[in-house]
Design a protein around this motif. Structure first.
Motif, short mmCIF file in Angstrom:
data_model
loop_
_atom_site.label_atom_id
_atom_site.label_comp_id
_atom_site.label_asym_id
_atom_site.label_seq_id
_atom_site.Cartn_x
_atom_site.Cartn_y
_atom_site.Cartn_z
N VAL A 1 -14.84 -14.74 -11.13
CA VAL A 1 -13.89 -13.54 -10.61
C VAL A 1 -14.17 -13.33 -9.05
CG1 VAL A 1 -13.87 -11.01 -11.35
CG2 VAL A 1 -14.05 -12.72 -13.20
N LYS A 2 -15.37 -13.37 -8.85
CA LYS A 2 -15.59 -12.74 -7.26
C LYS A 2 -14.73 -13.93 -6.16
CE LYS A 2 -19.32 -11.67 -4.15
NZ LYS A 2 -20.81 -11.50 -3.88
N LYS A 3 -14.91 -15.03 -6.58
CA LYS A 3 -14.31 -16.16 -5.94
C LYS A 3 -12.74 -16.06 -6.12
CE LYS A 3 -13.86 -21.14 -5.28
NZ LYS A 3 -14.48 -22.40 -5.87
N ASP A 4 -12.20 -15.99 -6.93
CA ASP A 4 -10.94 -15.89 -7.48
C ASP A 4 -10.17 -14.61 -6.78
OD1 ASP A 4 -8.64 -17.13 -8.92
OD2 ASP A 4 -8.16 -15.41 -9.27
N PHE A 5 -10.87 -13.44 -6.77
CA PHE A 5 -10.32 -12.11 -6.31
C PHE A 5 -10.44 -11.99 -4.87
CE2 PHE A 5 -9.70 -11.23 -10.85
CZ PHE A 5 -8.92 -10.05 -10.76
N ASN A 6 -11.16 -12.72 -4.40
CA ASN A 6 -11.28 -12.58 -2.99
C ASN A 6 -10.83 -14.23 -2.08
OD1 ASN A 6 -13.22 -10.35 -2.01
ND2 ASN A 6 -14.24 -11.28 -3.90
N LYS A 7 -10.08 -14.71 -2.95
CA LYS A 7 -9.17 -15.85 -2.39
C LYS A 7 -7.89 -15.82 -1.81
CE LYS A 7 -7.99 -20.77 -3.27
NZ LYS A 7 -7.93 -21.86 -4.07
N LYS A 8 -7.52 -15.64 -0.36
CA LYS A 8 -6.05 -15.34 -0.23
C LYS A 8 -4.86 -16.28 -0.54
CE LYS A 8 -7.50 -12.45 3.81
NZ LYS A 8 -7.24 -12.00 5.22
N ARG A 9 -3.99 -15.77 -0.82
CA ARG A 9 -2.84 -16.81 -1.41
C ARG A 9 -1.57 -15.96 -1.25
NH1 ARG A 9 -5.65 -17.04 -6.87
NH2 ARG A 9 -7.33 -16.47 -5.85
N LYS A 10 -0.43 -16.32 -1.65
CA LYS A 10 0.82 -15.64 -1.43
C LYS A 10 1.11 -15.18 -2.44
CE LYS A 10 4.50 -17.17 0.84
NZ LYS A 10 5.78 -18.28 1.25
N LEU A 11 1.19 -13.62 -2.66
CA LEU A 11 1.22 -12.99 -3.52
C LEU A 11 2.52 -11.99 -3.68
CD1 LEU A 11 -2.26 -11.34 -4.23
CD2 LEU A 11 -1.35 -13.42 -5.42
N GLY B 1 13.02 -5.02 -4.16
CA GLY B 1 11.74 -4.01 -4.87
C GLY B 1 10.45 -4.90 -4.61
N TYR B 2 10.27 -6.13 -3.84
CA TYR B 2 9.12 -6.94 -3.70
C TYR B 2 9.24 -7.58 -2.49
CZ TYR B 2 11.84 -10.69 -5.46
OH TYR B 2 12.87 -11.69 -5.83
N GLU B 3 8.24 -8.27 -2.02
CA GLU B 3 8.14 -9.33 -1.05
C GLU B 3 6.95 -9.95 -1.36
OE1 GLU B 3 7.55 -7.37 2.56
OE2 GLU B 3 5.98 -6.27 2.25
N TYR B 4 6.65 -11.11 -0.66
CA TYR B 4 5.50 -12.06 -0.71
C TYR B 4 4.54 -11.72 0.46
CZ TYR B 4 7.74 -14.24 -4.56
OH TYR B 4 8.40 -14.39 -6.06
N LYS B 5 3.62 -11.58 0.24
CA LYS B 5 2.34 -11.45 1.31
C LYS B 5 1.15 -12.39 1.01
CE LYS B 5 3.26 -6.72 3.22
NZ LYS B 5 2.71 -5.65 3.87
N THR B 6 0.63 -12.72 2.23
CA THR B 6 -0.88 -13.52 2.02
C THR B 6 -1.88 -12.57 2.03
OG1 THR B 6 0.27 -15.50 3.19
CG2 THR B 6 -2.30 -15.36 3.03
N MET B 7 -2.35 -12.37 0.85
CA MET B 7 -3.82 -11.41 0.57
C MET B 7 -4.36 -11.85 -0.71
SD MET B 7 -2.03 -8.04 -0.75
CE MET B 7 -1.01 -7.54 0.60
N SER B 8 -5.69 -11.35 -0.57
CA SER B 8 -6.42 -11.72 -1.96
C SER B 8 -6.00 -10.84 -2.94
CB SER B 8 -7.82 -11.44 -1.65
OG SER B 8 -8.23 -10.07 -1.43
N PRO B 9 -6.17 -11.31 -4.39
CA PRO B 9 -5.78 -10.33 -5.27
C PRO B 9 -6.58 -9.15 -5.19
CG PRO B 9 -6.27 -12.57 -6.18
CD PRO B 9 -6.78 -12.48 -4.67
N LEU B 10 -7.61 -8.99 -4.84
CA LEU B 10 -8.46 -7.64 -4.57
C LEU B 10 -7.66 -6.91 -3.50
CD1 LEU B 10 -10.79 -5.56 -5.08
CD2 LEU B 10 -12.13 -7.00 -3.48
N ASP B 11 -7.30 -7.35 -2.41
CA ASP B 11 -6.64 -6.64 -1.43
C ASP B 11 -5.20 -6.31 -1.88
OD1 ASP B 11 -8.36 -6.88 0.45
OD2 ASP B 11 -7.59 -8.79 1.33
N SER B 12 -4.57 -6.92 -2.73
CA SER B 12 -3.50 -6.51 -3.55
C SER B 12 -3.57 -5.26 -4.31
CB SER B 12 -2.74 -7.76 -4.38
OG SER B 12 -1.80 -7.25 -5.42
N ILE B 13 -4.80 -5.40 -5.14
CA ILE B 13 -4.98 -4.10 -5.99
C ILE B 13 -5.08 -2.83 -4.99
CG2 ILE B 13 -6.65 -2.88 -7.45
CD1 ILE B 13 -7.25 -5.68 -8.64
#
Length: 850
Positions: A464-474, A483-495
């Motif tokens: 969980v820690k590794k996955d939620f801190n790994k940056k990717r296109k979200l 109503g949306y766009e794609y940004k490079t960020m980690s899932p935690l940053d997305s939250i």
């Protein structure tokens, strides 16, 4: 000349043999005929006496129908469905559909009585190579009552049943009814059930508006909606469409020239739109409407005649709402315009800072991070990882130990208990867990599986820690056309990114009817599901008009009465209020003129000092609470303390907008409603809603408040053609920004803020209600004014009672200070702030940060 040979004479014996063979063949033919006829009759009798649908089922064949949500301006807001079906009668069917169906599926439909003898014989002789024998009526029977089997014997039995049912159908229904039932029942893929839903899905139009080539495409799909699907296989669908057109030519439904022109047209499904259960206008309203409908239809008085309950997803109800799609569209556009600008400013103000740690104690940081953890636990990503790492071991433990529950909290408790022997006993003493839970935890920890569970839990937490801190296109929310766009960020940053979005809740009500005309519960329902219309937030100074109205009505205090702007104290143990400690509220800027001003001006400047003076004059908060309840706000939601004078109550946008509608409606409160009636699929009315109303304020006292509310926004009147009144509100630490606006025909309440109390602007200059909520109202009303189709009368004025016996025209310039305010600081002083010691309360969170 040669002699002709005489023909050979057939021997008598051969003639007798041939005669015997022919006789045998004839006998066998007759025997087979009689046996076949007997078998057919026997099969017919056997099928007829078997478990066929009874008369009631035949007369009322069941098929799921979508329920429609309709607006007050006769537009469809959305549908509820398991199967998206919108039935159409034969009289309303597009003639192209009827001609194409008969020409392709059943040329002798109007001549037979359910079974086509000629077609059946042809299918038997040629073994189906020259077409099948099923009539439209038989196909309808199959759709309702049989499921196709690959087993030959079973299929023969089903076919026989279809024959019997088809004949019974023909006895009970007209040919037109059979055609409409068939087209309404047929499935067309992509949640399109029935011809009308198919037309809307593939061509974005009602079936009555289909062109001949579009109608032929849909009829062509009946043979195989997957194979001949114009979205999936356009080339195959095109060929099948032309087959249908060819059949129409063969049967004289179109001319050769028309056929030649139509067959070369391309397959066009560019307007394809798959309807979803959640698609449509006013998504927040529809989500809340669903909850309301389910609760309503649980009541016994709204049952069907057979005693069963209505199902909004399959019973074809029509729900008539008060929402006006035009006003709703203006509200949603004004929201997007205002909130996109406000959000951009918000991100800039917080650039380089973290709201989860900013200006917070260690305890506050812990609580704030706990909310992030909760968001992680509720995410689909977290649940997928949990399933991967913990499912197998959890199932193994559950198989060996009864009453097992292995939620995250349960595992954390056991891990703590392993380090602290008395931990579980303490939880049991505090009644946080039962004795059974304690025993179950201890049993798990003593089992051979405990070590494996700990190991899997450790691996899971690490993943969980590794996955939620790994940056990717979200894919994240954005204020753009998509109503949306794609940004490079980690899932935690997305939250964090989504939690940092400010939200808006706004409701508009027609004051004389109580009809809700628009409902905007948030900034985007796809990303933010929580509705902000019916949840409670602190209301700030928007509550003050109830205090002023109470003083004017109950104590006959004039709006022109002058009161000194200075601190006032309600002492401890005052018998009227019963406070434990003395209470001396401050003005938002902690400045005082130390001179007199009228109550009318005090409300405009939102002076906390003078609100305190009024509460002291009333000597009892119950007077204000009683008036608020008369205006539709439950007294149980308003604390019986003097601080309600400054807006200490937590109320909803629905509460406040309904109450302010009383001011706009000449003192009469009308209970807000958003559904007027509900009909079943046959048009029978099963629910009617009539607004309750009663007088809350005498007309003359009410007009005094209307005049004061108009004066409160005197600096804004030039921005609209409409004469309007209103009041801003800003709560402690500028967490919530409000604006309540009233006109004779439309009352709008608006709240803006974050879902968490620390998601707020850093200072009141940005976070006041006049900056967060009022600009939305001005933009919204401008859009309403410009829409000539609405028939909104911007020149209409509030009703002023004849012979008004209360003086409302009074001088507001009571001191040199107030004149300076009027000239230099008007907007700033409208951004009032109630300084009061209301602590934000948090429930203790047991989950630690990962």
């Amino acid at each position: 000349m040669a002699k002709k040979k005489a023909p050979k004479k057939t021997s008598k014996k051969k003639l007798e043999t041939r005669s015997t063979i022919w006789s045998s063949l004839i006998r066998w033919a007759w025997l087979l005929t009689f046996v076949g006829l007997f078998a057919f009759i026997a099969l017919w009798l056997l099928v007829s006496s078997s478990s066929l649908p009874n008369t009631e089922e035949l007369e009322n064949p069941k098929y799921e129908i979508a329920s429609k949500i309709l607006s007050s301006d006769n537009e469809e807001l959305g549908r509820y469905f398991e199967k998206n079906r919108n039935p159409v009668s034969y009289e309303d069917l597009n003639p192209y559909l009827i001609d194409a169906l008969i020409a392709t599926e059943d040329e002798r439909f109007f001549q037979h009585s359910g079974i086509d003898a000629k077609g059946t014989l042809r299918a038997f002789v040629y073994m189906g190579r020259r077409g099948g024998a099923s009539t439209v009526t038989q196909q309808l029977a199959k759709l309702f009552f049989t499921q196709r089997s690959r087993n030959f014997v079973t299929r023969v039995w089903q076919k026989a049943k279809e024959w019997v049912i088809a004949i019974r159908f023909e006895k009970r229904y007209t040919k037109g009814e059979i055609i409409s039932m068939y087209l309404n029942k047929a499935e067309f893929y992509y949640n399109a059930h029935g011809i009308n839903a198919a037309s809307e899905t593939y061509f974005a139009k009602d079936q009555k508006d289909l062109t001949i080539e579009e109608a032929s495409t849909l009829i062509g799909m009946l043979k195989n909606p997957s194979l001949f699907n114009p979205k999936r296989f356009p080339e195959k669908a095109l060929k099948r469409r032309n087959v249908v057109l060819g059949q129409m030519l063969r049967n004289g439904k179109i001319e050769k020239d028309d056929f030649d022109k139509l067959k070369v047209l391309p397959m066009d499904v560019s307007k394809f739109n798959r309807r979803q259960n959640y698609s449509g206008a006013a998504p927040y309203f529809r989500a809340e409407l669903t909850k309301w409908l389910r609760k309503l239809l649980e009541e016994d008085r709204y049952q069907k005649e057979d005693g069963s309950k209505y199902d909004i997803f399959s019973d074809g109800l029509k729900i008539y709402t008060t929402i006006d799609t035009r006003i709703q569209a203006h509200a949603e556009k004004a929201m997007s315009a205002h909130m996109s600008t406000l959000q951009e400013k918000f991100f800039k103000r917080w650039e380089g800072a973290d709201p989860w740690t900013y200006d917070a104690t260690d305890n506050q940081i812990k609580r704030r991070r706990a909310t992030l953890n909760q968001a992680i636990y509720q995410s689909a990503r977290y649940k997928t990882l949990r399933k991967k790492y913990l499912t197998t071991i959890s199932q193994k433990i559950s198989a060996e130990i009864e009453n097992v529950r292995l939620w995250d909290g349960d595992i954390r408790r056991m891990l703590k208990a392993e380090k602290s022997k008395n931990y579980l006993a303490q939880l049991n003493r505090k009644k946080d867990i039962s004795k059974l839970q304690k025993a179950t935890y201890e049993q798990i920890m003593a089992s051979d599986n405990w070590k494996a569970l700990k190991s899997r839990w450790t691996l899971f937490q690490s993943a969980v820690k590794k996955d939620f801190n790994k940056k990717r296109k979200l894919k994240v929310f954005a204020y753009n056309s998509k109503g949306y766009e794609y940004k490079t960020m980690s899932p935690l940053d997305s939250i964090k990114y989504h939690k940092m979005h400010l939200q808006l809740g706004s409701l508009s009500i027609e004051p004389n009817s109580g009809y809700v005309k628009s409902w905007v519960g948030g900034v985007n329902h796809d990303y933010f599901k929580y509705d902000h219309i019916q949840n409670d937030r602190q209301v700030g100074s928007t509550f003050k008009p109830f205090l002023y109205a109470s003083a004017i009505f109950e104590h006959a205090i004039s709006p022109c009465q002058k009161v000194e702007d200075r601190p006032y104290t309600i002492p401890a143990r005052d018998p009227h209020f019963g406070l434990m400690d003395s209470w001396t509220p401050k003005n938002w800027d902690e400045k005082y003129t130390m001179s007199e001003m009228t109550l009318k001006e005090a409300l405009r400047l939102s002076k906390n000092t003078i609100s305190t003076w009024l509460m002291k004059e009333l000597k009892n908060p119950a007077i204000v609470r009683n008036l608020a309840e008369n205006m539709g706000i439950s007294k149980s939601k308003i604390p019986n303390v003097p601080s309600i004078a400054l807006g200490a109550a937590d109320l909803s946008v629905m509460d406040m907008t309904g109450a302010y509608s009383t001011f706009a409606n000449n003192g009469v409160f009308v209970h807000p409603i958003f559904v007027t009636r509900i009909e079943d699929k046959n048009g029978k009315e099963i629910y009617t809603n009539i607004s309750d109303s009663h007088r809350a304020l005498p007309a003359d006292y009410n007009y005094v408040m209307v005049d004061m509310l108009q004066h409160a926004v005197s600096g804004q009147q030039h921005k609209l053609q409409t004469k309007f009144g209103g009041k801003t509100g800003t709560t402690n630490d500028h967490v919530d920004g409000w604006f309540m606006g009233i006109t004779p025909d439309l009352v709008t309440g608006t709240w803006v803020g974050g879902d968490d109390p620390w998601i707020k602007f850093k200072d009141i200059g940005d976070g006041a209600g006049s900056k967060m909520a009022r600009p939305y109202y001005i933009d919204f009303m401008r859009r309403v004014e410009r829409d000539k189709g609405l028939g909104y009368d911007a020149s209409k004025e509030f009703v002023r009672p004849d012979n008004l016996g209360i003086t409302i025209e009074c001088s507001v310039y009571d001191s040199l200070y107030v004149k300076e305010v009027e000239l230099k600081l008007e907007d700033q002083l409208e951004d009032e702030f109630e300084e009061e010691d209301f602590e934000d309360e948090f429930e203790e969170e047991e989950f630690e940060e990962n």
